[in-house]
Scaffold this motif. Structure first.
Motif, PDB file in Angstrom:
ATOM      1  N   ASP A   1      26.214 -12.058  47.005  1.00 12.64           N
ATOM      2  CA  ASP A   1      25.094 -13.055  47.893  1.00 12.64           C
ATOM      3  C   ASP A   1      26.073 -14.011  48.706  1.00 12.64           C
ATOM      4  O   ASP A   1      25.500 -14.667  49.641  1.00 12.64           O
ATOM      5  N   LYS A   2      27.248 -14.142  48.839  1.00  8.70           N
ATOM      6  CA  LYS A   2      27.993 -14.838  49.471  1.00  8.70           C
ATOM      7  C   LYS A   2      29.042 -14.052  50.493  1.00  8.70           C
ATOM      8  O   LYS A   2      29.929 -14.510  51.501  1.00  8.70           O
ATOM      9  N   LEU A   3      28.850 -12.589  50.377  1.00 10.41           N
ATOM     10  CA  LEU A   3      29.671 -11.577  51.288  1.00 10.41           C
ATOM     11  C   LEU A   3      29.233 -11.741  52.715  1.00 10.41           C
ATOM     12  O   LEU A   3      30.460 -11.791  53.510  1.00 10.41           O
ATOM     13  N   GLY A   4      28.173 -12.007  53.116  1.00  9.46           N
ATOM     14  CA  GLY A   4      27.866 -12.073  54.433  1.00  9.46           C
ATOM     15  C   GLY A   4      28.601 -13.440  55.196  1.00  9.46           C
ATOM     16  O   GLY A   4      28.947 -13.276  56.311  1.00  9.46           O
ATOM     17  N   ASP A   5      28.783 -14.560  54.489  1.00 16.31           N
ATOM     18  CA  ASP A   5      29.390 -15.674  54.798  1.00 16.31           C
ATOM     19  C   ASP A   5      30.804 -15.415  55.060  1.00 16.31           C
ATOM     20  O   ASP A   5      31.387 -15.740  55.971  1.00 16.31           O
ATOM     21  N   VAL A   6      31.385 -14.561  54.159  1.00 15.96           N
ATOM     22  CA  VAL A   6      32.913 -14.461  54.210  1.00 15.96           C
ATOM     23  C   VAL A   6      33.009 -13.334  55.342  1.00 15.96           C
ATOM     24  O   VAL A   6      33.926 -13.634  56.188  1.00 15.96           O
ATOM     25  N   LEU A   7      32.170 -12.270  55.582  1.00 17.08           N
ATOM     26  CA  LEU A   7      32.333 -11.424  56.727  1.00 17.08           C
ATOM     27  C   LEU A   7      32.233 -12.074  57.944  1.00 17.08           C
ATOM     28  O   LEU A   7      32.880 -11.846  58.867  1.00 17.08           O
ATOM     29  N   ALA A   8      31.263 -13.214  58.015  1.00 18.76           N
ATOM     30  CA  ALA A   8      31.064 -13.886  59.200  1.00 18.76           C
ATOM     31  C   ALA A   8      32.412 -14.691  59.625  1.00 18.76           C
ATOM     32  O   ALA A   8      32.679 -14.889  60.812  1.00 18.76           O
ATOM     33  N   LEU A   9      33.236 -15.260  58.674  1.00 20.69           N
ATOM     34  CA  LEU A   9      34.241 -16.075  58.923  1.00 20.69           C
ATOM     35  C   LEU A   9      35.573 -15.308  59.342  1.00 20.69           C
ATOM     36  O   LEU A   9      36.092 -15.368  60.416  1.00 20.69           O
TER      37      LEU A   9
END
Length: 918
Positions: free
Chosen positions: A174-182
């Motif tokens: 659920d938080k992977l998209g935030d990590v990938l964005a950074l």
């Protein structure tokens, strides 16, 4: 519960492309990726996951390189290179392959495959289905927020769940998209934030909740580059979040219910496989229209499970080894492989033996493990003498079939230890007899081609460079995984190939020609041949003097010194400095200076380069002979035997001829004085002599039989000079010039030479050469008819066949590229003749030992086979008795399987050296 499988087709395509060598189908089209994709999809759709109960399946592909993300950010994926040139035409065929399985092949303009997968995943979850995404792509891992969704990584044969995401990225799906964005993505050109990698990104998200939380907290962070970059590149981070977020709300291209998995239907898949000539895959279908595959009861035909390396056993005690031996005796067959300290079978020491009884039921028996240093530890293992004493009766048991891959090597290693492996099957020969010309026959390539399996690389086990270790120095777990896999894969290949032999009508050449040859060649390699070191050293010195003299002459002709061995410098000298016309540059911008180009220049009497080209050709030949033979042979003398042991490949030439390496005896010039001098260095032991037995004009004799040419048959039957006969037929008179031309024409036409090729050989115009070809066909119409019939057969079937049933495939015979097609046609014309010649001398080699033993000459050693010649070493007093036996065996080698209408002539010479025996 319905279970939907969504296959990331793009990932499959590129994996298939890179895991297999370039292949072409019978139409000459590139199909390496198509073949690999088809085998991978088949395994997934029909076999690999039956236990999981997939009910629905679809393959998802990218429609085009431009999607809605490019409208948001024009640099998205801008740096990705275009797909390889030979992959592009395979995309439509891959779509055809998917539909041949009656699987939906889904793609949508403006969306990436990942977005379509996301849409179907969301829709399936809404209906309470399970979903498996066949991929290991990190972007798709965002979809595993629901426990009903997992991923399957086929490359590593493992299931992936939320725990894998946390292990790899430090956050849940659920938080992977935030990590990938950074962190961004350099491959897709997603900007992210400079200096932020996976660890920093996950730390920030865990501390601040999500991307917006991180950006909001940036102002209060400790001063430094991270704070500055987060503030300055906040818009990039937000854009990146949009780019990596999968679009789940697009309309579904096809309803979920239309993705129901129906099993593999026979008809469309058969049409597809037949169109491309994928014979090994056709053999997997339940029936083949023209040749049903019926498996012997001893060869199970159910598909094998994936290799499970962790299940392989390390056998370190006698009781366990006894169990494996007993199981092999009970079953009646076992796969065997050896691990050694090197690749030279005549010198390598045995390190261990691996065995396999069934797929995944394999073991490794370490025998020589342990470091060589003072404090090196020796792991627990069975004493070598004890283990070999137990294994010898099994490996020699006539009731147990031993299965190996390139078993010749293992026979030499084990033969040096007093073990004669028999009976046996060799999967490298099975592959060669089934598919010569289609691909290579090494284990790694066959595993990828037939098993969709990537073998453990040797370098990954022992390392490379300074950190490389010997195999006996690695730990037993790693050694077992590698070694037992070899035996396991060999067994699996045997299970594929054995039933194909009869179905594809190659049993005869395998059983009557190739398989019996393995122990014969192994014995020849063990014998080796003595070389005169002093003679070689003298030749090296003489060659060095001649090479130096040629260099001086070449530099003088060129108007100054340059590096003769540099193609670039030589090309610049010939075509720039000397102004020779007709130079052609390759893609690298360097002039071609290959042998054909130099021979063209040397043949042009009006060219300013006629003399220098001839000198360079002579310089190259002397340099090669010096480095390859007179220098190298001295280093190749085995200190234990005092002899040189060449290594023969039974699959090195696709027409069936043997080839040799270390040293390569095929390339010693046959009729030159230099070649004779090198052969003079191959000598007999004191009291012995060398006997050379050579088939006389065997290919012309076979052409007379196979093409049914009465004049040639009669000439050979009466012992007439065939080249003089041809000269009389073509030119009306026989003299030195016409006989020489006739000899060239006789051989050239059998190799499918063109008018331009013959013109170059005879130094005449193309029209004059064509007139000679026409006259030849007029006088010998059988040759013309043979060429036409052979060409038509190979165009229709994709392969040629020798008199003994050896098939040679020519996948480029229907190529749309003219020079590729014509090259395949020329090779195909000669393949049945050259292949039959190879089959005959192989049969002679197999029969030679028993015939000599029956005559009381079992001590006569067959040492070498080069082209159409066999070389023996024997006591001088036995020559009179051995000569007729050798001549009779060679002359009758084709019989009774093939009765030739022409006699096979054998010329025999005797002398103290190989050169003197000619």
């Amino acid at each position: 519960m319905p279970h939907l499988y969504l296959v990331d087709g793009s990932g499959y395509i590129f994996r298939a492309y890179h895991r297999l060598p370039p292949l072409t189908n019978k139409h000459g089209e590139p199909v390496g990726a198509v073949y690999g994709y088809t085998t991978m999809l088949w395994k997934l759709a029909d076999e690999l996951h039956k236990a999981d109960g997939p009910t629905h399946m679809a393959v998802i592909l990218d429609k085009s390189s431009k999607t809605f993300r490019n409208d948001l950010y024009d640099q998205y994926k801008a740096h990705r290179p275009p797909p390889p040139e030979d992959l592009v035409p395979q995309f439509p065929m891959i779509r055809d392959a998917t539909r041949a399985f009656s699987l939906p092949c889904i793609e949508e303009e403006g969306l990436e495959a990942d977005d379509i997968i996301a849409g179907y995943t969301k829709a399936a979850l809404a209906q309470g289905w399970q979903v498996t995404i066949v991929s290991s792509d990190k972007d798709l891992m965002q979809l595993m927020t629901d426990p009903s969704v997992d991923m399957y990584d086929t490359m590593n044969n493992r299931r992936l769940g939320p725990d894998h995401v946390f292990e790899k990225f430090g956050v849940g799906p659920d938080k992977l998209g935030d990590v990938l964005a950074l962190m961004g993505d350099s491959v897709d050109n997603v900007p992210g934030v400079t200096g932020v990698g996976p660890k920093t990104a996950s730390k920030l998200i865990l501390e601040h909740g999500d991307l917006e939380g991180v950006l909001a907290a940036a102002e209060g962070m400790k001063k430094g580059k991270l704070r500055d970059n987060l503030i300055a590149q906040a818009d990039n981070a937000r854009l990146s979040k949009v780019l990596v977020t999968l679009k789940c709300d697009a309309p579904l291209p096809e309803p979920l219910d239309d993705l129901a998995l129906q099993g593999i239907p026979d008809a469309p898949l058969r049409v597809f496989l037949e169109h491309h000539g994928f014979k090994s895959l056709l053999a997997k279908l339940s029936a083949v229209a023209d040749a049903p595959v019926a498996a012997p009861t001893s060869v199970p035909q159910e598909e094998d499970p994936p290799c499970e390396h962790d299940g392989y056993e390390t056998v370190v005690d006698e009781a366990a080894l006894d169990g494996w031996i007993e199981s092999a005796r009970h079953q009646g067959w076992i796969a065997v492989d050896t691990e050694t300290t090197g690749i030279d079978a005549t010198r390598a020491e045995l390190v261990g033996i691996s065995l396999a009884l069934q797929p995944n039921r394999a073991c490794y028996v370490p025998l020589g493990h342990g470091g060589t240093g003072l404090f090196a530890e020796t792991p627990p293992q069975i004493d070598t003498a004890v283990a070999l004493a137990k294994l010898k009766p099994l490996l020699e048991d006539p009731a147990v079939l031993k299965i190996g891959h390139n078993l010749k090597y293992d026979m030499i290693v084990l033969g040096r230890l007093g073990i004669d492996v028999a009976p046996f099957d060799d999967t490298i020969l099975m592959s060669f007899d089934l598919d010569a010309g289609l691909h290579g026959h090494g284990m790694d390539e066959l595993a990828a081609t037939h098993l969709s399996h990537s073998c453990i690389a040797f370098k990954d086990v022992v390392g490379v460079g300074k950190s490389q270790r010997q195999f006996n120095e690695i730990d037993l777990d790693a050694a077992t995984r590698y070694a037992a896999e070899d035996a396991d894969v060999t067994l699996r290949l045997w299970r594929r190939f054995k039933p194909r032999l009869a179905a594809e009508q190659v049993t005869r050449v395998y059983e009557m020609v190739d398989r019996p040859l393995v122990p014969v060649v192994a014995q020849m390699e063990r014998h080796g041949i003595k070389v005169d070191r002093e003679k070689l050293a003298g030749l090296s010195t003489a060659f060095s003097t001649q090479i130096a003299g040629l260099e001086t002459e070449i530099h003088a002709l060129a108007g100054g010194p340059f590096t003769i061995g540099s193609p670039k410098q030589l090309g610049d000298v010939l075509f720039e400095r000397m102004g020779i016309k007709g130079g052609r540059k390759g893609k690298s911008g360097v002039y071609s200076t290959d042998v054909n180009e130099l021979e063209r220049i040397a043949a042009d009497r009006d060219s300013p380069g006629v003399e220098i080209a001839g000198k360079v050709l002579e310089w190259r030949q002397l340099s090669k002979l010096k480095s390859t033979y007179t220098d190298a042979l001295q280093a190749q003398i085995n200190p234990a035997t005092g002899r040189v042991h060449t290594s023969y490949s039974l699959t090195g030439a696709q027409t069936g001829r043997l080839s040799s390496t270390d040293p390569n005896l095929q390339n010693i010039p046959i009729r030159t004085e230099i070649g004779r001098q090198i052969r003079d260095a191959f000598v007999a032991d004191a009291g012995n002599v060398i006997l050379a037995a050579d088939y006389s004009q065997i290919e012309l004799r076979l052409a007379a039989h196979m093409a049914d040419v009465p004049q040639l048959r009669e000439a050979f039957a009466s012992g007439a000079d065939i080249h003089s006969l041809t000269a009389q037929e073509l030119f009306g008179e026989v003299n030195r010039d016409t006989r020489g031309r006739a000899k060239t024409i006789n051989f050239a036409i059998l190799y499918g030479i063109s008018r331009w090729g013959l013109a170059g050989r005879l130094d005449v115009t193309a029209d004059e050469a064509q007139a000679m070809i026409d006259r030849y066909f007029e006088r010998f119409p059988g040759i013309r008819n043979y060429i036409a019939a052979t060409t038509e057969f190979v165009r229709e079937n994709g392969y040629t066949v020798t008199l003994f049933g050896r098939k040679t495939h020519f996948p480029r015979i229907s190529s749309k590229v003219q020079h590729e097609r014509q090259g395949a046609e020329r090779a195909a014309i000669n393949a049945p003749i050259q292949g039959t010649s190879a089959d005959i001398i192989k049969r002679a080699m197999v029969r030679m030992g028993p015939a000599l033993a029956e005559a009381g000459l079992g001590h006569v050693r067959m040492l070498l086979q080069v082209h159409d010649e066999l070389v023996f070493e024997l006591p001088e007093g036995d020559v009179a008795a051995a000569r007729p036996v050798i001549e009779r065996v060679m002359a009758s080698a084709a019989e009774p399987a093939v009765m030739l209408s022409v006699p096979l002539g054998v010329e025999i010479g005797v002398g103290p050296s190989w050169g003197a025996a000619h």
